[in-house]
Design an enzyme around this catalytic site. Structure first.
Site, PDB file in Angstrom:
ATOM      1  N   TYR A  33      37.858  37.203  15.910  1.00 21.95           N
ATOM      2  CA  TYR A  33      37.632  38.635  16.115  1.00 21.95           C
ATOM      3  C   TYR A  33      37.415  39.332  14.788  1.00 21.95           C
ATOM      4  O   TYR A  33      37.649  38.776  13.717  1.00 21.95           O
ATOM      5  CB  TYR A  33      38.820  39.265  16.845  1.00 21.95           C
ATOM      6  CG  TYR A  33      40.056  39.461  15.983  1.00 21.95           C
ATOM      7  CD1 TYR A  33      40.377  40.705  15.460  1.00 21.95           C
ATOM      8  CD2 TYR A  33      40.913  38.393  15.712  1.00 21.95           C
ATOM      9  CE1 TYR A  33      41.517  40.879  14.675  1.00 21.95           C
ATOM     10  CE2 TYR A  33      42.038  38.560  14.937  1.00 21.95           C
ATOM     11  CZ  TYR A  33      42.345  39.808  14.428  1.00 21.95           C
ATOM     12  OH  TYR A  33      43.466  39.976  13.651  1.00 21.95           O
ATOM     13  N   LYS A 144      39.938  34.390  11.022  1.00 21.33           N
ATOM     14  CA  LYS A 144      40.493  35.491  11.821  1.00 21.33           C
ATOM     15  C   LYS A 144      40.508  35.112  13.305  1.00 21.33           C
ATOM     16  O   LYS A 144      39.744  35.631  14.122  1.00 21.33           O
ATOM     17  CB  LYS A 144      39.672  36.758  11.583  1.00 21.33           C
ATOM     18  CG  LYS A 144      40.386  38.069  11.874  1.00 21.33           C
ATOM     19  CD  LYS A 144      39.550  39.229  11.359  1.00 21.33           C
ATOM     20  CE  LYS A 144      40.133  40.579  11.712  1.00 21.33           C
ATOM     21  NZ  LYS A 144      41.379  40.888  10.986  1.00 21.33           N
ATOM     22  N   GLU A 176      50.677  37.750   2.708  1.00 21.46           N
ATOM     23  CA  GLU A 176      50.058  38.974   3.208  1.00 21.46           C
ATOM     24  C   GLU A 176      51.000  39.602   4.218  1.00 21.46           C
ATOM     25  O   GLU A 176      52.154  39.182   4.339  1.00 21.46           O
ATOM     26  CB  GLU A 176      48.705  38.662   3.850  1.00 21.46           C
ATOM     27  CG  GLU A 176      48.776  37.639   4.983  1.00 21.46           C
ATOM     28  CD  GLU A 176      47.414  37.277   5.546  1.00 21.46           C
ATOM     29  OE1 GLU A 176      46.443  38.021   5.298  1.00 21.46           O
ATOM     30  OE2 GLU A 176      47.330  36.255   6.246  1.00 21.46           O
ATOM     31  N   LEU A 200      44.136  36.085   5.018  1.00 24.80           N
ATOM     32  CA  LEU A 200      42.830  36.531   5.463  1.00 24.80           C
ATOM     33  C   LEU A 200      42.320  37.513   4.416  1.00 24.80           C
ATOM     34  O   LEU A 200      42.966  38.540   4.174  1.00 24.80           O
ATOM     35  CB  LEU A 200      42.910  37.222   6.822  1.00 24.80           C
ATOM     36  CG  LEU A 200      41.572  37.753   7.296  1.00 24.80           C
ATOM     37  CD1 LEU A 200      40.706  36.617   7.832  1.00 24.80           C
ATOM     38  CD2 LEU A 200      41.731  38.836   8.344  1.00 24.80           C
TER      39      LEU A 200
END
Length: 284
Positions: A33, A144, A176, A200
């Protein structure tokens, strides 16, 4: 329309949409996505998001049902159907529809989903609170994918603690956040985790780095630790929905607030870029 859902050419209010039970997303979360903000009916950084979307699909050998230009045209068309131009624009592609089997058919056409909902741009001067969580995710965080249970649980834990995000770490190395990138400022330098397979690489992260370089602020894409996070002059969180916000608390301890002038320069640059690109309303 107040909201909009799209599935393989059909669209309606999200609550009216249905999908086949055999869409592989139902069995395996088999897809990728992307998403981004829209202001004045203008989707921010659309080219960058679509490029990443197609790259992620390619890494999982998903056969895209359209070209990049066709997808961008579709998204812009769907945006114009909404009652407001300030939106969150989400899109995903799943491997296709087939009877459940771990192996996927070679000729399985992919399914394209789009979801639009109203959303205002964040107020960057607002402070956010964070918690830290051990990063137990798999080793393909650079893709992702739709497999987000660890992020869902971390985000829920943050919410229950009265916080807005959770910072992941692996053996003390900060990676992250549950659905954002995390960065620190120390002695005038922006430190951000390297774009390896443990994070990501966010589009908002790329824009933060670009704006810092334009401002003459040094950028170091190197790993940093939890201790360095807590001792940082400022802690930044970037994403397509947060743009570039700063934290004043992590795990109940005060953080940041030591370089307010530099923080303001960075946030002003990020906000100005966003407002400039989305400043003119597109025709509907």
């Amino acid at each position: 329309m107040k909201t909009l859902g799209y599935y393989n050419g059909r669209y309606d209010e999200i609550d009216n949409m249905t999908i086949p039970m055999n869409d592989r997303v139902c069995w395996f979360g088999d897809g990728v996505y992307d998403a981004g903000p829209c202001r004045n009916y203008h989707i921010f950084a659309l080219d960058e998001h679509v490029d990443r979307f197609f790259n992620n699909a390619g890494l999982l050998k998903i056969q895209m049902p359209c070209t990049k230009e066709e997808l961008k045209a579709l998204l812009n068309d769907l945006v114009r159907k909404m009652d407001t131009g300030d939106l969150f624009v989400y899109y995903q592609v799943t491997r296709g529809t087939a009877v459940r089997s771990h192996e996927f058919p070679a000729d399985c056409p992919a399914n394209l989903w789009v979801m639009l909902k109203p959303q205002k741009a964040p107020e960057l001067t607002a402070k956010i609170k964070l918690i830290t969580v051990e990063d137990t995710r798999f080793f393909h965080c650079n893709i992702k994918t739709l497999n987000l249970i660890p992020s869902v649980m971390a985000a829920q834990k943050a919410s229950e603690a009265g916080c807005q995000e959770a910072i992941f770490h692996r053996s003390g190395r900060v990676t992250e956040c549950a659905h954002s990138n995390c960065h620190i400022i120390k002695e005038g330098i922006l430190y951000t985790a390297p774009a390896d397979n443990l994070i990501l690489p966010g589009i908002a992260r790329a824009h933060l780095i670009s704006n810092c370089k334009k401002l003459g602020i040094p950028v170091s894409e190197t790993p940093y630790t939890l201790k360095e996070l807590m001792d940082a002059d400022e802690v930044l969180v970037t994403s397509s929905t947060k743009l570039c916000m700063s934290a004043d608390e992590i795990d109940g301890r005060p953080v940041g607030g030591k370089a307010p002038g530099l923080l303001k320069r960075i946030q002003d640059a990020v906000k100005s870029e966003f407002l400039e690109e989305t400043g003119t309303a597109l025709g509907r």
